[in-house]
Design a protein around this motif. Sequence first.
Motif, PDB file in Angstrom:
ATOM      1  N   LEU A  78       0.833  -1.195   0.000  1.00  0.00           N
ATOM      2  CA  LEU A  78       0.000   0.000   0.000  1.00  0.00           C
ATOM      3  C   LEU A  78       0.876   1.257   0.000  1.00  0.00           C
ATOM      4  CD1 LEU A  78      -3.112   0.540   0.296  1.00  0.00           C
ATOM      5  CD2 LEU A  78      -2.709   0.838   2.728  1.00  0.00           C
ATOM      6  N   VAL A  79       1.882   1.253   0.878  1.00  0.00           N
ATOM      7  CA  VAL A  79       2.751   2.422   1.023  1.00  0.00           C
ATOM      8  C   VAL A  79       3.724   2.537  -0.145  1.00  0.00           C
ATOM      9  CG1 VAL A  79       4.531   3.471   2.460  1.00  0.00           C
ATOM     10  CG2 VAL A  79       2.532   2.429   3.530  1.00  0.00           C
ATOM     11  N   ARG A  80       4.280   1.367  -0.559  1.00  0.00           N
ATOM     12  CA  ARG A  80       5.261   1.394  -1.645  1.00  0.00           C
ATOM     13  C   ARG A  80       4.624   1.896  -2.939  1.00  0.00           C
ATOM     14  NH1 ARG A  80       6.727  -4.258  -3.706  1.00  0.00           N
ATOM     15  NH2 ARG A  80       4.702  -3.799  -4.646  1.00  0.00           N
ATOM     16  N   ASP A  81       3.373   1.488  -3.187  1.00  0.00           N
ATOM     17  CA  ASP A  81       2.730   1.826  -4.448  1.00  0.00           C
ATOM     18  C   ASP A  81       1.961   3.139  -4.412  1.00  0.00           C
ATOM     19  OD1 ASP A  81       3.764  -0.549  -5.225  1.00  0.00           O
ATOM     20  OD2 ASP A  81       1.907  -1.683  -4.940  1.00  0.00           O
ATOM     21  N   ALA A  82       1.938   3.794  -3.241  1.00  0.00           N
ATOM     22  CA  ALA A  82       1.172   5.033  -3.138  1.00  0.00           C
ATOM     23  C   ALA A  82       1.958   6.173  -3.789  1.00  0.00           C
ATOM     24  CB  ALA A  82       0.888   5.356  -1.683  1.00  0.00           C
ATOM     25  N   PRO A  83       1.345   6.878  -4.776  1.00  0.00           N
ATOM     26  CA  PRO A  83       2.036   8.040  -5.357  1.00  0.00           C
ATOM     27  C   PRO A  83       2.253   9.131  -4.305  1.00  0.00           C
ATOM     28  CG  PRO A  83       0.068   7.444  -6.620  1.00  0.00           C
ATOM     29  CD  PRO A  83       0.036   6.639  -5.377  1.00  0.00           C
ATOM     30  N   HIS A  84       1.333   9.204  -3.315  1.00  0.00           N
ATOM     31  CA  HIS A  84       1.478  10.235  -2.285  1.00  0.00           C
ATOM     32  C   HIS A  84       1.065   9.676  -0.937  1.00  0.00           C
ATOM     33  CE1 HIS A  84       1.580  14.218  -0.499  1.00  0.00           C
ATOM     34  NE2 HIS A  84       0.402  13.969   0.037  1.00  0.00           N
ATOM     35  N   PHE A  85       1.853   9.960   0.087  1.00  0.00           N
ATOM     36  CA  PHE A  85       1.527   9.539   1.450  1.00  0.00           C
ATOM     37  C   PHE A  85       1.312  10.812   2.261  1.00  0.00           C
ATOM     38  CE2 PHE A  85       2.486   5.983   4.688  1.00  0.00           C
ATOM     39  CZ  PHE A  85       1.580   6.511   5.582  1.00  0.00           C
ATOM     40  N   GLN A  86       0.029  11.141   2.530  1.00  0.00           N
ATOM     41  CA  GLN A  86      -0.278  12.390   3.246  1.00  0.00           C
ATOM     42  C   GLN A  86      -0.097  12.218   4.744  1.00  0.00           C
ATOM     43  OE1 GLN A  86      -1.032  15.615   2.241  1.00  0.00           O
ATOM     44  NE2 GLN A  86      -0.669  15.844   4.445  1.00  0.00           N
ATOM     45  N   LEU A  87       0.849  12.985   5.297  1.00  0.00           N
ATOM     46  CA  LEU A  87       1.034  12.998   6.751  1.00  0.00           C
ATOM     47  C   LEU A  87      -0.220  13.588   7.409  1.00  0.00           C
ATOM     48  CD1 LEU A  87       2.846  12.890   9.324  1.00  0.00           C
ATOM     49  CD2 LEU A  87       3.677  15.145   8.690  1.00  0.00           C
ATOM     50  N   SER A  88      -0.600  13.047   8.569  1.00  0.00           N
ATOM     51  CA  SER A  88      -1.767  13.547   9.316  1.00  0.00           C
ATOM     52  C   SER A  88      -1.733  15.068   9.380  1.00  0.00           C
ATOM     53  CB  SER A  88      -1.750  13.008  10.742  1.00  0.00           C
ATOM     54  OG  SER A  88      -1.816  11.616  10.726  1.00  0.00           O
ATOM     55  N   TRP A  89      -2.874  15.685   9.075  1.00  0.00           N
ATOM     56  CA  TRP A  89      -2.924  17.141   9.001  1.00  0.00           C
ATOM     57  C   TRP A  89      -2.432  17.811  10.284  1.00  0.00           C
ATOM     58  CZ3 TRP A  89      -8.458  18.079   6.575  1.00  0.00           C
ATOM     59  CH2 TRP A  89      -8.427  17.660   5.239  1.00  0.00           C
ATOM     60  N   ASP A  90      -2.849  17.256  11.433  1.00  0.00           N
ATOM     61  CA  ASP A  90      -2.502  17.934  12.687  1.00  0.00           C
ATOM     62  C   ASP A  90      -1.009  17.835  12.996  1.00  0.00           C
ATOM     63  OD1 ASP A  90      -2.664  15.241  13.184  1.00  0.00           O
ATOM     64  OD2 ASP A  90      -3.666  15.426  15.114  1.00  0.00           O
ATOM     65  N   GLN A  91      -0.299  16.936  12.288  1.00  0.00           N
ATOM     66  CA  GLN A  91       1.152  16.880  12.460  1.00  0.00           C
ATOM     67  C   GLN A  91       1.850  17.702  11.387  1.00  0.00           C
ATOM     68  OE1 GLN A  91       2.363  15.688  15.042  1.00  0.00           O
ATOM     69  NE2 GLN A  91       0.728  14.346  15.783  1.00  0.00           N
ATOM     70  N   ALA A  92       1.180  17.863  10.242  1.00  0.00           N
ATOM     71  CA  ALA A  92       1.800  18.587   9.136  1.00  0.00           C
ATOM     72  C   ALA A  92       1.736  20.094   9.363  1.00  0.00           C
ATOM     73  CB  ALA A  92       1.118  18.225   7.826  1.00  0.00           C
ATOM     74  N   LEU A  93       0.709  20.539  10.126  1.00  0.00           N
ATOM     75  CA  LEU A  93       0.563  21.970  10.402  1.00  0.00           C
ATOM     76  C   LEU A  93       1.191  22.288  11.751  1.00  0.00           C
ATOM     77  CD1 LEU A  93      -3.173  22.329   9.343  1.00  0.00           C
ATOM     78  CD2 LEU A  93      -1.182  23.029   8.036  1.00  0.00           C
ATOM     79  N   THR A  94       1.494  23.571  11.962  1.00  0.00           N
ATOM     80  CA  THR A  94       2.043  23.946  13.260  1.00  0.00           C
ATOM     81  C   THR A  94       0.901  24.000  14.280  1.00  0.00           C
ATOM     82  OG1 THR A  94       1.904  26.206  12.486  1.00  0.00           O
ATOM     83  CG2 THR A  94       4.071  25.185  12.434  1.00  0.00           C
TER      84      THR A  94
END
Lengths: 302, 426
Positions: free
Chosen positions: B379-395
């Motif tokens: 799932l992870v290897r073939d994913a074109p994009h792996f979106q980090l959890s929003w609350d961790q990606a934002l300050t």
Amino acid sequence: MSATVRDRAAPRTGRPGPLWALPGVAFFALFAALPMVLVAYLSFTHWGGLGDPRFAGFDNWTRLAGDRLMHRAVGLSLLLTVASWAIQTPISLLLGVWSAGRQRGRAVVSALFFLPLLLSSAAVAIVWRALLDPNFGPLAWAGPFLGLGTVDLLGGSTSAFWVIVFVASWQFIPLHMLLYQGGARQIPETLYQAARIDGAGRLGMFWHITLPQLRNTMTTSSILMVVGSLTYFDTVLIMTGGGPGTDTTIVPYLMYRAGFRSWELGYASAIAFTLVVAATLIALVMVRLTGFGSMRSTREGI
Amino acid sequence: MTSPRTAAALAALTLLTVTACGGGGSSSGDEMHVWMYQDTLVVVQEGAVERFNADHADDGFQAVIDQVPGDNYVERLRTAMGSGEQPDVFFNWGSGSIAPYAEQGLLEPLDDLLAEDPEFADAFLPSVLESGKVDGVQYGIPLRGTQPVVLFYNRAVFEEVGVEPPETWEDVLSLVDDFTEAEVTPFALAGADPWTEQMWLQYLVDRIGGPDVFARIAEGDSEGWRDPAVLEAADMVVDLVDRGAFGDSYASVSYTEGGASTLLSEGRAAMHLMGSWEYSTHLDQAREFAENDLGYVEFPPIPGGTGDPANVVGNPTNYFSVSADGPHVEHALDFLRYTAQDEYVADMVANGEVPTTANAEEVLADSPNPEFATFQYELVRDAPHFQLSWDQALTPEVATPMVTEIEALFNGQRTPQEFVDALAAL
């Protein structure tokens, strides 16, 4: 001549010298006054807890004035204060006066009433949250059994707030009951004897003797309730986390959220300072209005 | 009378302060402190510390792990970082979670470490290393298995009702009706921990509008919330809520105390959208269920959506970062290399984790559940994009109100339009 007399007379009044106040003053200065000064300073800065605070002028204060969440929190805090006072005062007054009687049964029952006060706030909140859990608590079967379906008190906007009011009352009525009990026991028996001779009934005696004599107790208890409600925090943190949404976000919780979730310590300081000033002012006004500060005895003329 | 009592109070207070600090750990002395989020997987890092200490037995110092309870890990770390008590090496979520530290120059850049040692750099999947960067500078090295969010379901409940796991969005909607009729909550949802509600929006927004929608927001453009994809996703959430997809008492269900997971394992809920760690949670608390009845599928595509249905959201992994200017920086950098060693990877696999190292595929057969491990890895290897959890990606100053708004949307306290307006105003 007169000076020497006064000097010699001074120790005899039994008043301790100012030196004795030093530990208390130092303690207060270090752990209350100094942090307050620092909070006042921080409220004029932007600071995330890392590095040095950056001076921000009145940024935090103008933001505070226009913050809808803050307006809401102030409203909720005031409602919590008024509701707590209106619910806790009559109940603890009646329980206190009732338990002031010397009967053994009353002593046993008041000891039971007293129990919630022995539990820490955190324990009280955790227990009540478990009891009110809609899926795993007693309500999970009691709700459908009573034909109410799913009862999710902590998940409802209004109900969550009233749960907080209820838990606060459950927890603190015993304390105020104790105050009133002590106050009621201080009332000289002679007053009641005199009233009885004049043909006063039980209700009359309660209304014309007990209540007026408890005036100072009521002031003490009310100030404790008001200041306690304004700074109420732990129960909200554990039971609702300010939610659902922001429906139980009272001022102290908003301060915590701004400070330790969003890491806007400058803004959190502005909220904290507002809270300190407001609570102090309200307490002062209450003392003034009730004449508590002038320390007039309730026993004048006895 | 007063002064002894005050002295006693002072002494007690000092004691409290000392104990409070004792839990953390300063970076002085002969110990290198490694802060870990306390959970059952720390055994892997403990193994690495043992090997590290064995290799440095003659150097007169050693590494120790400080396990910090998860509930307030973030607060404890922030306080320590702000007060000069920094741990030498610490666990984090990369990206936005370490951005404030990077801005203050509290973190050691790791680009040189990777450049000097290409073998070490190539050990990790590039897409996973990516989330360890802040403004293009590498500050985090992957330390855990990957944690994509997948749709878990209870096989027994599906059999009982006679339905199949969803492959399309129409399936999801018809399953909601089927389960509601069978008096089973279609989806367990921990509304008291709103970061679990966030997973729904993350997937919906990504499926509808692709990763660029959030990428714009993450760069600090809050007008990005006005993208039609966000509004459509919010509409779909409200639609799900109105159909009873989450039952009627999700608002006070907790995840951290196991509420939502128990609903799934007891068959009171049919499905649960959750990070892959959910498998270990069930293994720990409801072993029989985890081994026999726990099913999992990918989040289905949304009709008309432009996002690649192979994209995943969640936590690519967790990261180790190194405090700058500490007394043990050199040793700390050396310690990071231990996360790519074969023993470390083998330990991760043995504990049910799916490593983010490039060679992981070969060892996945040793996992306690090779099928689930391979599912996640592919799932992870073939994913074109792996979106980090929003609350961790934002300050944090944006993430905190955002999570509250998401909670309000799910609770019906905001309409989708109000939700979008509130987020755009952040």
